[in-house]
Design a protein around this motif. Structure first.
Motif, PDB file in Angstrom:
ATOM      1  N   PRO A 124      33.210  16.294   7.193  1.00  0.00           N
ATOM      2  CA  PRO A 124      33.365  17.131   5.916  1.00  0.00           C
ATOM      3  C   PRO A 124      34.312  16.782   5.332  1.00  0.00           C
ATOM      4  N   THR A 125      35.388  16.504   5.823  1.00  0.00           N
ATOM      5  CA  THR A 125      36.963  16.455   5.291  1.00  0.00           C
ATOM      6  C   THR A 125      36.823  15.075   4.689  1.00  0.00           C
ATOM      7  N   GLY A 126      35.982  14.329   4.587  1.00  0.00           N
ATOM      8  CA  GLY A 126      36.126  12.778   4.257  1.00  0.00           C
ATOM      9  C   GLY A 126      36.694  11.787   5.270  1.00  0.00           C
ATOM     10  N   GLU A 127      37.149  12.236   6.219  1.00  0.00           N
ATOM     11  CA  GLU A 127      37.615  11.219   7.179  1.00  0.00           C
ATOM     12  C   GLU A 127      36.397  10.476   7.905  1.00  0.00           C
ATOM     13  N   ILE A 128      36.691   9.257   8.138  1.00  0.00           N
ATOM     14  CA  ILE A 128      35.659   8.393   9.007  1.00  0.00           C
ATOM     15  C   ILE A 128      35.956   7.849  10.335  1.00  0.00           C
ATOM     16  N   ILE A 129      35.758   8.570  11.510  1.00  0.00           N
ATOM     17  CA  ILE A 129      36.206   8.281  12.727  1.00  0.00           C
ATOM     18  C   ILE A 129      35.252   7.670  13.630  1.00  0.00           C
ATOM     19  N   ALA A 130      35.606   7.258  14.828  1.00  0.00           N
ATOM     20  CA  ALA A 130      34.869   6.523  15.951  1.00  0.00           C
ATOM     21  C   ALA A 130      34.361   7.679  16.736  1.00  0.00           C
ATOM     22  N   ILE A 131      33.004   7.951  16.876  1.00  0.00           N
ATOM     23  CA  ILE A 131      32.871   8.915  18.053  1.00  0.00           C
ATOM     24  C   ILE A 131      31.385   8.448  18.379  1.00  0.00           C
ATOM     25  N   PRO A 132      30.935   8.807  19.767  1.00  0.00           N
ATOM     26  CA  PRO A 132      29.782   8.427  20.167  1.00  0.00           C
ATOM     27  C   PRO A 132      28.620   9.337  19.740  1.00  0.00           C
ATOM     28  N   THR A 133      28.782  10.286  19.124  1.00  0.00           N
ATOM     29  CA  THR A 133      27.661  11.347  18.576  1.00  0.00           C
ATOM     30  C   THR A 133      26.707  10.608  17.448  1.00  0.00           C
ATOM     31  N   ARG A 134      25.638  10.765  17.536  1.00  0.00           N
ATOM     32  CA  ARG A 134      24.706  10.128  16.763  1.00  0.00           C
ATOM     33  C   ARG A 134      24.399  10.766  15.515  1.00  0.00           C
ATOM     34  N   GLY A 135      24.219  10.557  14.164  1.00  0.00           N
ATOM     35  CA  GLY A 135      24.132  11.311  13.123  1.00  0.00           C
ATOM     36  C   GLY A 135      22.640  11.194  12.815  1.00  0.00           C
ATOM     37  N   ALA A 136      22.327  12.267  11.976  1.00  0.00           N
ATOM     38  CA  ALA A 136      20.847  12.612  11.650  1.00  0.00           C
ATOM     39  C   ALA A 136      20.637  11.883  10.354  1.00  0.00           C
ATOM     40  N   PHE A 137      21.937  11.344   9.426  1.00  0.00           N
ATOM     41  CA  PHE A 137      21.411  10.736   8.089  1.00  0.00           C
ATOM     42  C   PHE A 137      22.437   9.571   8.106  1.00  0.00           C
ATOM     43  N   LEU A 138      21.862   8.340   7.159  1.00  0.00           N
ATOM     44  CA  LEU A 138      22.534   7.271   7.134  1.00  0.00           C
ATOM     45  C   LEU A 138      23.371   7.251   5.772  1.00  0.00           C
ATOM     46  N   GLY A 139      24.441   6.677   5.495  1.00  0.00           N
ATOM     47  CA  GLY A 139      24.969   6.914   4.263  1.00  0.00           C
ATOM     48  C   GLY A 139      25.759   5.402   3.699  1.00  0.00           C
ATOM     49  N   ASN A 140      25.863   5.253   2.531  1.00  0.00           N
ATOM     50  CA  ASN A 140      26.330   3.861   1.822  1.00  0.00           C
ATOM     51  C   ASN A 140      27.384   4.010   0.651  1.00  0.00           C
ATOM     52  N   ARG A 141      28.463   3.468   0.855  1.00  0.00           N
ATOM     53  CA  ARG A 141      29.372   3.277  -0.109  1.00  0.00           C
ATOM     54  C   ARG A 141      29.975   1.935  -0.321  1.00  0.00           C
ATOM     55  N   GLY A 142      29.045   0.945  -0.062  1.00  0.00           N
ATOM     56  CA  GLY A 142      29.564  -0.257  -0.132  1.00  0.00           C
ATOM     57  C   GLY A 142      30.114  -1.024   1.191  1.00  0.00           C
ATOM     58  N   VAL A 143      30.832  -2.189   0.805  1.00  0.00           N
ATOM     59  CA  VAL A 143      31.452  -2.890   2.060  1.00  0.00           C
ATOM     60  C   VAL A 143      32.626  -2.405   2.387  1.00  0.00           C
ATOM     61  N   LEU A 144      33.011  -1.784   3.506  1.00  0.00           N
ATOM     62  CA  LEU A 144      34.363  -1.205   3.931  1.00  0.00           C
ATOM     63  C   LEU A 144      34.654  -1.885   5.073  1.00  0.00           C
ATOM     64  N   HIS A 145      34.127  -2.649   5.559  1.00  0.00           N
ATOM     65  CA  HIS A 145      34.604  -3.511   6.868  1.00  0.00           C
ATOM     66  C   HIS A 145      34.951  -4.939   6.627  1.00  0.00           C
ATOM     67  N   ASP A 146      35.568  -5.736   7.374  1.00  0.00           N
ATOM     68  CA  ASP A 146      35.791  -7.309   7.238  1.00  0.00           C
ATOM     69  C   ASP A 146      34.463  -7.751   7.893  1.00  0.00           C
ATOM     70  N   GLU A 147      34.864  -9.485   7.974  1.00  0.00           N
ATOM     71  CA  GLU A 147      33.705  -9.917   8.346  1.00  0.00           C
ATOM     72  C   GLU A 147      33.799  -9.930  10.071  1.00  0.00           C
ATOM     73  N   THR A 148      34.731  -9.637  10.598  1.00  0.00           N
ATOM     74  CA  THR A 148      34.759  -9.609  12.175  1.00  0.00           C
ATOM     75  C   THR A 148      34.380  -7.965  12.689  1.00  0.00           C
ATOM     76  N   ALA A 149      34.079  -7.206  11.771  1.00  0.00           N
ATOM     77  CA  ALA A 149      33.952  -5.829  12.390  1.00  0.00           C
ATOM     78  C   ALA A 149      32.736  -5.272  13.081  1.00  0.00           C
ATOM     79  N   HIS A 150      31.927  -6.262  13.012  1.00  0.00           N
ATOM     80  CA  HIS A 150      30.711  -5.957  13.958  1.00  0.00           C
ATOM     81  C   HIS A 150      31.167  -5.952  15.483  1.00  0.00           C
TER      82      HIS A 150
END
Length: 201
Positions: A9-35
């Motif tokens: 809710p604070t706008g931070e984007i973090i790495a946690i295992p909890t699954r979300g109930a919704f998906l979002g899109n703001r464009g491409v925010l990762h590089d080509e090796t991020a997968h």
């Protein structure tokens, strides 16, 4: 390995295992090796149409953080997505999209609304979240506020502290002015009857 794609809710984007109930899109925010490594670049958006989508739609399948594809972001529930500045998607959530814009009092092109919402939610160049103050008694259900203990949801005359894994037990709403995370255009929609999907208990 949890990927850096859970929006708070604070706008931070973090790495946690909890699954979300919704998906979002703001464009491409990762590089080509991020997968493979799962981390974002310093960017937090690439366009102003921040949408909140359902997890499954028309049997579409995606490879997370694929090169040159939009970054899949996830939210614990819709109230979190709204606090972070997203709105319902017009394709996969057409009924919610229509209801949200109507409650927000918007008529005309959605790009105009996205520009207004973006100004209310984001601080340019720093990729920060814009916040404001309001009297807690005036805030509608579905609003997120920031307390000394962290973000919390106003819902059914109580305050529900939020953790990355979900909501803690409800507490009494504070009196007086509070720091509000949910942007003003969305507050209007909530006041006028838009009811987000909230995952409690």
């Amino acid at each position: 390995m949890p990927r850096q794609n859970r929006v708070q809710p604070t706008g931070e984007i973090i790495a946690i295992p909890t699954r979300g109930a919704f998906l979002g899109n703001r464009g491409v925010l990762h590089d080509e090796t991020a997968h493979h490594h799962g981390h974002l670049t310093h960017r937090r958006w690439r366009h102003k149409a921040w949408v909140c989508c359902v997890l499954a739609f028309k049997n579409r399948r995606r490879r997370l953080m694929a090169p040159n594809r939009y970054t899949e972001l996830f939210f614990f529930d819709e109230a979190v997505a709204l606090a972070a500045g997203h709105r319902p998607c017009c394709e996969c959530r057409r009924a919610d999209y229509t209801a949200y814009l109507a409650a927000a009092g918007h008529r005309g092109r959605v790009t105009e609304f996205d520009t207004r919402l973006h100004a209310a939610r984001a601080i340019p160049r720093t990729f920060g979240q814009r916040r404001h103050e309001a009297d807690c008694a005036d805030l509608p259900d579905g609003t997120f506020v920031l307390t000394e203990q962290g973000p919390a949801l106003i819902w059914q005359d109580a305050m529900h502290p939020f953790l990355p894994s979900g909501y803690a037990d409800p507490v009494t709403k504070p009196a007086g002015r509070v720091c509000v995370l949910t942007p003003n255009p969305t507050l209007t929609a909530l006041r006028e009857g838009y009811r987000p999907a909230v995952v409690l208990g």
